[in-house]
Design an enzyme around this catalytic site. Structure first.
Site, PDB file in Angstrom:
ATOM      1  N   GLY A   1      23.181  49.012  31.504  1.00  8.11           N
ATOM      2  CA  GLY A   1      23.872  49.369  30.253  1.00  8.11           C
ATOM      3  C   GLY A   1      24.220  48.116  29.454  1.00  8.11           C
ATOM      4  O   GLY A   1      23.941  48.029  28.249  1.00  8.11           O
ATOM      5  N   HIS A   2      24.830  47.126  30.118  1.00  6.42           N
ATOM      6  CA  HIS A   2      25.176  45.875  29.422  1.00  6.42           C
ATOM      7  C   HIS A   2      23.910  45.181  28.902  1.00  6.42           C
ATOM      8  O   HIS A   2      23.875  44.659  27.780  1.00  6.42           O
ATOM      9  CB  HIS A   2      25.855  44.889  30.382  1.00  6.42           C
ATOM     10  CG  HIS A   2      27.184  45.322  30.895  1.00  6.42           C
ATOM     11  ND1 HIS A   2      27.385  45.744  32.184  1.00  6.42           N
ATOM     12  CD2 HIS A   2      28.394  45.380  30.291  1.00  6.42           C
ATOM     13  CE1 HIS A   2      28.652  46.035  32.366  1.00  6.42           C
ATOM     14  NE2 HIS A   2      29.293  45.833  31.236  1.00  6.42           N
TER      15      HIS A   2
ATOM     16  N   GLN B   1      44.446  45.078  28.795  1.00  6.10           N
ATOM     17  CA  GLN B   1      44.004  46.465  28.610  1.00  6.10           C
ATOM     18  C   GLN B   1      44.098  47.281  29.896  1.00  6.10           C
ATOM     19  O   GLN B   1      43.669  48.429  29.937  1.00  6.10           O
ATOM     20  CB  GLN B   1      42.594  46.525  28.008  1.00  6.10           C
ATOM     21  CG  GLN B   1      41.491  46.023  28.915  1.00  6.10           C
ATOM     22  CD  GLN B   1      40.150  45.948  28.173  1.00  6.10           C
ATOM     23  OE1 GLN B   1      39.907  45.037  27.388  1.00  6.10           O
ATOM     24  NE2 GLN B   1      39.278  46.909  28.414  1.00  6.10           N
TER      25      GLN B   1
ATOM     26  N   GLN C   1      36.660  53.921  22.374  1.00  7.66           N
ATOM     27  CA  GLN C   1      36.757  52.474  22.123  1.00  7.66           C
ATOM     28  C   GLN C   1      35.949  52.098  20.874  1.00  7.66           C
ATOM     29  O   GLN C   1      36.420  51.359  20.012  1.00  7.66           O
ATOM     30  CB  GLN C   1      36.244  51.713  23.341  1.00  7.66           C
ATOM     31  CG  GLN C   1      36.062  50.224  23.111  1.00  7.66           C
ATOM     32  CD  GLN C   1      35.791  49.460  24.387  1.00  7.66           C
ATOM     33  OE1 GLN C   1      36.705  49.192  25.144  1.00  7.66           O
ATOM     34  NE2 GLN C   1      34.553  49.088  24.628  1.00  7.66           N
TER      35      GLN C   1
END
Ligand code: PAF
Length: 281
Positions: free
Chosen positions: A36-37, A61, A153
């Site tokens: 994914g990254h 966070q 996000q």
């Protein structure tokens, strides 16, 4: 690939790149890279001359009972993967470099964090917007790339950029999945083999909602009830939320329409997983 550890060095490097007429992309990450990254990095590199990947597990966070200490880390592996994916620089500051004790400022988006994950992760999005705003000022990218798996996000950051007139293009990249459908996440590494099977219920429940909608079901509460029962049939699952909501405001809807967002967070054992999808006619 250059490794940069201080704010000053990063800002000077970015200034030189911009002055040389090259475009700059940023992929903000907390490391422990998976496909994914790497997909975000390749997409970013396709859009700009130079790519900065930031690697910083942002303490602000994480809530007090969350997994900041346990969050998986593999710096050497990450540096190799980032280089192979085309990164020109990795910005890897210490916590002290990012948050000097004298700091007093944070960036808060007002309404969007009060839905979905924000309801059970108090302060999480303030931590995200503050660190991302800082990264934007440090790296000065033309384009910043985020995954759609973290839909809320992406919405909150897009809102911040719009409201604060930040001159940065935000790109959202579709969720990358394992062959069996599980959305890729660094936290998947916490799952036992049995939990890994139950984790598939997230994507399968998105498919179930899509099928019900396609067959004509328009009532959100009916789809939600089906999805809840389906997920709870799987061992070790506990639902944090299932939301059928407007894809812009993230407000719950009663009636499903083309484009309604279904977002969910489910604890599988001790691991909290999220996924989402938009309903299509
Ligand atoms: O999505 C993440 O990995 C983080 O929330 C981010 C955007 C890098 C900010 O710390």
């Amino acid at each position: 690939m250059e490794i940069i550890k201080t704010v000053h060095h990063m800002q000077q490097t970015s200034d030189a790149i911009r002055q040389g007429g090259e475009s700059l992309a940023l992929v903000p990450t907390m490391g422990f890279f998976h496909e994914g990254h790497l997909t975000l990095m390749r997409a970013a590199k396709d859009h700009c001359d130079r790519l900065v990947v930031s690697l910083f597990v942002n303490p602000t966070q994480f809530g007090p009972n969350e997994d900041f200490e346990a969050y998986p880390r593999d710096t050497q592996g990450d540096l190799k993967k980032a280089e192979d994916a085309g990164a020109d620089m990795v910005f890897m500051p210490s916590a002290g470099e990012m948050y000097p004790e004298s700091a007093q400022t944070s960036v808060v988006v007002k309404d969007l964090p009060n839905h979905l994950c924000g309801l059970s992760r108090s302060g999480h999005f303030d931590g995200v917007t503050t660190v991302v705003a800082k990264l934007f000022h440090i790296v000065k990218p033309h384009v910043a790339v985020f995954g759609q798996k973290d839909y809320q996000q992406l919405s909150v950051i897009s809102r911040m950029v719009m409201d604060l007139d930040m001159d940065i293009q935000i790109m959202g990249v579709p969720t990358v999945r394992e062959a069996d459908g599980l959305a890729m996440s660094s936290r998947n590494s916490y799952l036992s083999p049995e939990e890994r099977k139950s984790a598939l219920s997230l994507k399968k429940s998105l498919d179930l909602a899509q099928r019900l909608f396609h067959e004509g079901e328009k009532k959100a509460h009916i789809v939600k009830d089906f999805v809840r029962s389906y997920i709870l049939e799987h061992p070790h699952t506990e639902i944090d939320y299932i939301s059928l909501c407007d894809s812009v405001t993230l407000e719950d809807v009663n009636t499903l329409t083309d484009g309604t967002l279904m977002a969910l967070a489910v604890r599988v054992g001790k691991t909290r997983l999220i996924d989402n999808g938009r309903l299509k006619k």
